[in-house]
Design an enzyme around this catalytic site. Structure first.
Site, PDB file in Angstrom:
ATOM      1  N   SER A 184      17.551  28.147  65.321  1.00 35.90           N
ATOM      2  CA  SER A 184      16.896  26.967  64.773  1.00 35.90           C
ATOM      3  C   SER A 184      17.410  26.636  63.376  1.00 35.90           C
ATOM      4  CB  SER A 184      15.386  27.188  64.693  1.00 35.90           C
ATOM      5  OG  SER A 184      14.885  27.655  65.920  1.00 35.90           O
ATOM      6  N   GLN A 185      17.283  25.364  63.056  1.00 35.97           N
ATOM      7  CA  GLN A 185      17.635  24.869  61.730  1.00 35.97           C
ATOM      8  C   GLN A 185      16.707  25.528  60.697  1.00 35.97           C
ATOM      9  OE1 GLN A 185      16.593  20.817  61.816  1.00 35.97           O
ATOM     10  NE2 GLN A 185      17.310  20.375  59.745  1.00 35.97           N
TER      11      GLN A 185
END
Ligand code: SAH
Length: 219
Positions: free
Chosen positions: A69-70
């Site tokens: 994930s970012q």
């Protein structure tokens, strides 16, 4: 801790510090979350070829059609869950690289994480060992069933988008426990639920997100 890649500018502590400043500028205000992210070397959780991009604020491929994930989303989700409270005993669904679990482990002593893709779980285990994080308990399991043997949880954080409410997870919340999940298919939003004495209440949060789907069964 010795970081083999720390000689490379892009993976240096300075690159990490710049990422933290960016998260702050983008609106992450909870200092505990920023400190936890600053403490985890994200470049050790991505493939070596991508290490130089580890401190950009982007999702990166993990293989098996999955992504780490970012950082902004990791920060945002944990910040939402920590608003006015501690995480307590925490379950992550979708361990992927183990990165978010490592961040969670900076914030609470009891972290469980499940992953349905066995080779990814093995990688998460290896990555956590690399940073000497032995507190996260990992299991190869379909997270839609939660982790009944360790329930109840004060916090459940789901790292893949659900298209319906996973009732097994709601049932595994401790009293006042909270679950945060990306919800939807095309257009996804974060949804936060809390177990109350007589019911499960939804607490409004505003965030459009984009996660890989929550899938059934093991691989
Ligand atoms: N949090 C991870 C990234 C998650 S990507 C990290 O920090 O690297 C989403 C992950 O959820 C993928 O690894 C995917 O395999 C996993 N996943 C999807 N559905 C799942 C399910 N039902 N049970 C467990 N894991 C699941």
């Amino acid at each position: 801790m010795s970081l083999s890649a720390s000689g490379l500018g892009m993976t240096s502590p300075r690159a990490r510090a710049r990422m933290i400043e960016r998260l702050r500028a983008d609106g992450i205000a909870e200092e505990r979350v920023l400190a936890a992210i600053a403490a985890v070397p994200r470049h050790l959780f991505v493939e070596e070829a991508l290490a130089s991009r580890a401190y950009e604020d982007s999702a990166l491929p993990l293989g098996f059609s999955q992504t780490i994930s970012q950082p902004f989303i990791v920060a945002r989700m944990i910040e939402i869950l920590m608003r006015g409270r501690e995480l307590g005993k925490t379950l992550e669904i979708g361990a992927g690289s183990g990165y978010q679990a490592a961040v969670l482990a900076q914030l609470t002593p009891e972290v469980y994480a499940v992953e349905r893709i066995a080779p990814l779980l093995a990688r998460a285990r290896l990555n956590l060992r690399k940073i000497q994080q032995f507190r996260v308990r990992l299991k190869h399991a379909d997270g839609q069933q939660g982790l009944p043997e360790a329930a109840p949880f004060d916090t459940i954080i789901v790292s893949a988008a659900a298209s319906e409410l996973p009732h097994a997870l709601l049932q595994q919340l401790a009293p006042n426990g909270r679950i945060l999940l990306p919800f939807g298919t095309e257009r996804q939003t974060l949804r936060l639920f809390e177990r109350r004495a007589k019911n499960i209440a939804e607490i409004r949060v505003d965030s459009l997100v984009n996660f890989v789907p929550l899938l059934s069964g093991l691989e």
